[in-house]
Motif scaffolding. Structure first.
Motif, PDB file in Angstrom:
ATOM      1  N   ASP A   1       0.815  -1.213   0.000  1.00 26.68           N
ATOM      2  CA  ASP A   1       0.000   0.000   0.000  1.00 26.68           C
ATOM      3  C   ASP A   1       0.854   1.271   0.000  1.00 26.68           C
ATOM      4  O   ASP A   1       0.362   2.356  -0.317  1.00 26.68           O
ATOM      5  N   LEU A   2       2.140   1.151   0.350  1.00 26.11           N
ATOM      6  CA  LEU A   2       2.978   2.340   0.542  1.00 26.11           C
ATOM      7  C   LEU A   2       3.362   2.996  -0.786  1.00 26.11           C
ATOM      8  O   LEU A   2       3.766   2.317  -1.725  1.00 26.11           O
ATOM      9  N   PRO A   3       3.284   4.335  -0.849  1.00 21.59           N
ATOM     10  CA  PRO A   3       3.764   5.058  -2.026  1.00 21.59           C
ATOM     11  C   PRO A   3       5.248   5.378  -1.873  1.00 21.59           C
ATOM     12  O   PRO A   3       5.883   5.012  -0.864  1.00 21.59           O
ATOM     13  N   ALA A   4       5.798   6.078  -2.825  1.00 21.50           N
ATOM     14  CA  ALA A   4       7.210   6.469  -2.737  1.00 21.50           C
ATOM     15  C   ALA A   4       7.416   7.564  -1.685  1.00 21.50           C
ATOM     16  O   ALA A   4       8.421   7.567  -0.973  1.00 21.50           O
ATOM     17  N   GLU A   5       6.446   8.494  -1.604  1.00 25.14           N
ATOM     18  CA  GLU A   5       6.601   9.621  -0.692  1.00 25.14           C
ATOM     19  C   GLU A   5       5.325   9.851   0.124  1.00 25.14           C
ATOM     20  O   GLU A   5       4.234   9.463  -0.282  1.00 25.14           O
ATOM     21  N   GLY A   6       5.514  10.490   1.277  1.00 22.66           N
ATOM     22  CA  GLY A   6       4.384  10.857   2.111  1.00 22.66           C
ATOM     23  C   GLY A   6       4.562  12.274   2.620  1.00 22.66           C
ATOM     24  O   GLY A   6       5.673  12.817   2.639  1.00 22.66           O
ATOM     25  N   ARG A   7       3.456  12.887   3.060  1.00 23.28           N
ATOM     26  CA  ARG A   7       3.483  14.258   3.568  1.00 23.28           C
ATOM     27  C   ARG A   7       3.643  14.267   5.084  1.00 23.28           C
ATOM     28  O   ARG A   7       2.975  13.522   5.787  1.00 23.28           O
TER      29      ARG A   7
ATOM     30  N   ASP B   1       4.341  19.431   6.273  1.00 25.45           N
ATOM     31  CA  ASP B   1       3.808  19.463   4.903  1.00 25.45           C
ATOM     32  C   ASP B   1       4.857  19.200   3.824  1.00 25.45           C
ATOM     33  O   ASP B   1       4.535  19.222   2.634  1.00 25.45           O
ATOM     34  N   SER B   2       6.094  18.944   4.226  1.00 28.37           N
ATOM     35  CA  SER B   2       7.101  18.571   3.228  1.00 28.37           C
ATOM     36  C   SER B   2       6.882  17.122   2.802  1.00 28.37           C
ATOM     37  O   SER B   2       6.254  16.338   3.501  1.00 28.37           O
ATOM     38  N   MET B   3       7.400  16.761   1.644  1.00 29.20           N
ATOM     39  CA  MET B   3       7.282  15.399   1.122  1.00 29.20           C
ATOM     40  C   MET B   3       8.606  14.669   1.350  1.00 29.20           C
ATOM     41  O   MET B   3       9.670  15.187   1.027  1.00 29.20           O
ATOM     42  N   VAL B   4       8.520  13.475   1.936  1.00 31.53           N
ATOM     43  CA  VAL B   4       9.731  12.704   2.236  1.00 31.53           C
ATOM     44  C   VAL B   4       9.538  11.261   1.781  1.00 31.53           C
ATOM     45  O   VAL B   4       8.409  10.795   1.575  1.00 31.53           O
ATOM     46  N   SER B   5      10.644  10.571   1.624  1.00 33.72           N
ATOM     47  CA  SER B   5      10.604   9.174   1.221  1.00 33.72           C
ATOM     48  C   SER B   5       9.934   8.332   2.304  1.00 33.72           C
ATOM     49  O   SER B   5      10.238   8.462   3.485  1.00 33.72           O
ATOM     50  N   VAL B   6       9.016   7.467   1.894  1.00 26.74           N
ATOM     51  CA  VAL B   6       8.342   6.580   2.835  1.00 26.74           C
ATOM     52  C   VAL B   6       9.055   5.238   2.925  1.00 26.74           C
ATOM     53  O   VAL B   6       9.292   4.720   4.023  1.00 26.74           O
TER      54      VAL B   6
END
Length: 395
Positions: free
Chosen positions: A352-358, A371-376
Motif C-alpha cells: 500500500d505504501l507510495p514512494a513519498e508521504g506528507r 507538509d514537506s514530502m519525504v521518502s516513505v
C-alpha cells in the motif's frame, strides 16, 4: 465506535491538585480540556474513606475536601453540553500510604461497590473506573458487577473501565477476556523495552482484542508522569505514539505540557501569565509541547485511519518502531519513532505504501518540516525523533 473511542481520555486523579477549587475548579477548566478534543474525564477517586480503614468506606459519598454531590452534578451537566463524558474512579482505598487499592481483600467491598455503581450511574455518570482490576475481577461478585453495565440505555452506552500495571502482555490478554471490560489501561508497551518487543506487545493485543477495548496509557498515580517515564526522550515522541496506536489514548493531567516529576500542575495554568528567566524557558517549553499535543489530538479526531483504522507493523529494531494505519479509502498514516542516540534508516515494505508521504506531525521541524514530502519506503530519522506521515488512497 463508542464515545470513549472518539478521542483522548484525561485522568484527573487529585482534583485539588488539578485546581484550587476542587470539583468546581474542574468545571472551570472544561473549556481548556475541550480545546484539546478530550472526549472524557476519568475523575478521582473522590469518595469518602480513611486510608486502610474498610469500615469508613462510603463510595456513594463525596469527600467534602473535593466538593459536594451538587458540584459533581453541575460538572456532569456542563461536560455533557460540551460533548464530554465523566467516568468516576471508584477504586476504594486511595490514600498515599494505602496497603492496597482493595484493602488486601477485594471481596469485602463488593456489595458497596455494586451499590455505588448503580447509584452514580443513576446520577448520570457515564462510566466507572477501577484500578488494579485484577483484584476485584477475581471475586465471585465480578459477574454481578459486569451485569450492571450490560444494561445499555437508548442513547449512550455506559462504560466499565479498569487499569493494571506490571502484567505481561499474555496476562493482560487473559484479563481482558475474563473481565470483558469496555476499556483496559495496561501500562503497555513499556518505553524501557526494545522496539521489537514493543511491536510484539502491540501486535498481540491488537490481534487478540477489538481495538475499542485497548486503552494506551503510560502515566498515572503508580506509573508517574509521562515525561518522567521518558526522561531521556522528548515527551512528544510518546504523545505521537499514543495518539496513533489502535485504540484510545489516555493521558494524566500534566502530560499534555510535559510536566516532569516535582513540577506542579499549576504550571499548566501559568502558561497564560507573564514569566521571566528560568520560568520563561520552562513556560515556553510547556507551551510548545501543549501546541504539539493539541495538533495531534485534532488529527486523531478527524482522521478515520487514526480513529479506528487497521494497524500494520512495518519495522522495529532495538531503538525504533514504525507502523501503518489505514481505513477503507481514507487518508493513510505512517508513524515512525527513533528513541536511540543514533540516526536510523528504516526500510518500510508494504504494497500500500507510495514512494513519498506528507509530514503531518514532526518532533524535528528543521529536518522534517510540516507538509514537506519525504521518502516513505526508505525513511531517515534522526536520534530521539518521531514523525507522522500521510498519503492518499491510491485505488
Amino acid at each position: 465506535m463508542n464515545w470513549w473511542n472518539e478521542g483522548p481520555l484525561y485522568q484527573i486523579s487529585n482534583v485539588n491538585e488539578f485546581s484550587d477549587n476542587g470539583l468546581k475548579g474542574v468545571d472551570e477548566k472544561l473549556d481548556y480540556l475541550n480545546q484539546m478534543k478530550v472526549k472524557g474525564l476519568i475523575l478521582g477517586p473522590i469518595h469518602s474513606v480513611q486510608t486502610d480503614q474498610t469500615s469508613t468506606l462510603e463510595l456513594t459519598s463525596i469527600n467534602p475536601e473535593f466538593g459536594t454531590e451538587s458540584d459533581l452534578q453541575t460538572l456532569l451537566d456542563r461536560a455533557h453540553r460540551k460533548g464530554m463524558s465523566i467516568v468516576l474512579n471508584l477504586t476504594p482505598n486511595y490514600g498515599n500510604a494505602g496497603i492496597s487499592a482493595w484493602f488486601n481483600k477485594a471481596a469485602s467491598v463488593t456489595e458497596k461497590l455494586k451499590e455505588a455503581c448503580i447509584y452514580w450511574l443513576g446520577k448520570g455518570v457515564d462510566g466507572i473506573f477501577l484500578s488494579d482490576l485484577k483484584q476485584i475481577a477475581k471475586t465471585e461478585a465480578w459477574t454481578s458487577i459486569q451485569a450492571i453495565f450490560n444494561k445499555t440505555d437508548e442513547t449512550k452506552k455506559i462504560a466499565l473501565m479498569g487499569s493494571v500495571t506490571d502484567l505481561s502482555v499474555d496476562e493482560v490478554s487473559l484479563l481482558l477476556n475474563h473481565t470483558s471490560v469496555d476499556l483496559l489501561l495496561t501500562g503497555l508497551p513499556d518505553p524501557g523495552e526494545a522496539g521489537i518487543k514493543q511491536a510484539n506487545v502491540i501486535q498481540k493485543l491488537y490481534a487478540s482484542h477489538p481495538q475499542t477495548s485497548l486503552g494506551w496509557s503510560l502515566s498515572g498515580q503508580i506509573l508517574g508522569s509521562l515525561a518522567s517515564r521518558s526522561q531521556s526522550v522528548p515527551v512528544r515522541l510518546y504523545h505521537t505514539l499514543l495518539f496513533t496506536l489502535p485504540g484510545t489514548p489516555v493521558f494524566s493531567a500534566g502530560d499534555e505540557v510535559g510536566l516532569k516529576k516535582g513540577e506542579k500542575l499549576q504550571a499548566m495554568w501559568d502558561m497564560e501569565s507573564q514569566a521571566d528567566g528560568a520560568n520563561a524557558t520552562a513556560k515556553g517549553d510547556h507551551i510548545a509541547v501543549h501546541d504539539f499535543f493539541k495538533a495531534l489530538s485534532d488529527l486523531k479526531a478527524k482522521e478515520r485511519a487514526l480513529l479506528h483504522g487497521e494497524y500494520v507493523s512495518l519495522n522495529s529494531s532495538a531503538t525504533s518502531l514504525a507502523y501503518l494505519r489505514l481505513w477503507d479509502q481514507s487518508e493513510r498514516f505512517v508513524f515512525a519513532m527513533n528513541w536511540g542516540s543514533d540516526s536510523v534508516s528504516m526500510t518500510l515494505v508494504n504494497e500500500d505504501l507510495p514512494a513519498e508521504g506528507r509530514v503531518r506531525a514532526t518532533t524535528n521541524a528543521e529536518s522534517l518540516p510540516l507538509d514537506s514530502m519525504v521518502s516513505v519506503k526508505k525513511l531517515e530519522l534522526g536520534p530521539k525523533r518521531a514523525v507522522l506521515l500521510s498519503y492518499p488512497y491510491a485505488g
